[in-house]
Design an enzyme around this catalytic site. Structure first.
Site, mmCIF file in Angstrom:
data_model
loop_
_atom_site.group_PDB
_atom_site.id
_atom_site.type_symbol
_atom_site.label_atom_id
_atom_site.label_comp_id
_atom_site.label_asym_id
_atom_site.label_seq_id
_atom_site.Cartn_x
_atom_site.Cartn_y
_atom_site.Cartn_z
ATOM 1 N N HIS A 1 105.337 -10.402 -42.682
ATOM 2 C CA HIS A 1 105.411 -9.338 -41.782
ATOM 3 C C HIS A 1 106.462 -9.580 -40.734
ATOM 4 C CE1 HIS A 1 101.707 -6.745 -42.660
ATOM 5 N NE2 HIS A 1 102.140 -7.209 -43.911
ATOM 6 N N GLU B 1 106.702 -9.065 -37.611
ATOM 7 C CA GLU B 1 106.121 -9.730 -36.399
ATOM 8 C C GLU B 1 105.815 -11.271 -36.503
ATOM 9 O OE1 GLU B 1 104.475 -5.471 -36.335
ATOM 10 O OE2 GLU B 1 105.060 -6.868 -37.809
ATOM 11 N N CYS C 1 100.107 -4.266 -37.320
ATOM 12 C CA CYS C 1 98.801 -4.152 -38.215
ATOM 13 C C CYS C 1 97.703 -5.207 -37.562
ATOM 14 C CB CYS C 1 98.843 -4.504 -39.564
ATOM 15 S SG CYS C 1 99.364 -6.258 -39.665
ATOM 16 N N CYS D 1 99.120 -8.851 -37.326
ATOM 17 C CA CYS D 1 100.302 -9.019 -36.440
ATOM 18 C C CYS D 1 99.892 -9.106 -35.083
ATOM 19 C CB CYS D 1 101.393 -8.154 -36.785
ATOM 20 S SG CYS D 1 102.094 -8.658 -38.471
#
Length: 157
Positions: free
Chosen positions: A61, A63, A91, A94
């Site tokens: 992801h 991040e 999420c 992250c």
């Protein structure tokens, strides 16, 4: 540690513009357009965009990619003097990574009503059972972040 605390006027928006540029890179690569940057002492030390498909990695992801780069840049997994800017509410994975990295401040764009782990679905960031607190500001350039995501999903249908 107020969700709506204010930094110097306009500075958050400028950094979010940079995160949006990263999200655009994800879009161009056919990935879900989420971007993130890590800022430390006024400079970008980590930059990421979703790379799940291109890296065949569920953890890639935006991040996470940005936090990894920041750790390498600074030579430390602890990023206590840093701020994380993400185009969407992080999420659980992250948000948890930001907590473990000891991020000082999280700034994000659009809320994520399906997987957001700051306040929308879960409260990983600043959870009362955890020992790290970070300042949070949501809604920065939220419309632009949401538009990018909506355009991507509209085009996939």
């Amino acid at each position: 540690m107020n969700e709506h605390s204010v930094n110097e006027p306009g500075v958050d928006e400028l950094w979010m513009e940079e995160a949006l540029r990263s999200a655009q890179r994800a879009l161009e690569a056919g990935e879900v357009p989420v971007g993130a940057i890590v800022v430390c002492q006024g400079r970008v030390v980590g930059r990421g965009w979703n790379r799940n498909l291109s890296d065949c990695d569920a953890s890639a992801h935006a991040e996470i990619v940005a936090l990894r780069e920041a750790g390498r840049t600074l030579g430390n997994h602890r990023l206590g003097d840093c701020e994380l800017f993400a185009t969407i509410e992080p999420c659980a994975m992250c948000a948890g990574a930001a907590v473990h990295a000891r991020i000082r401040r999280l700034v994000y764009g659009a809320d994520d009503p399906k997987t957001g782990a700051v306040h929308s679905v879960l409260q990983v960031v600043n959870h009362p059972g955890l020992n790290h607190r970070m300042e949070v500001r949501g809604g920065v350039l939220a419309g632009r972040s949401a538009d990018l995501l909506q355009e991507f999903f509209r085009n996939r249908r």
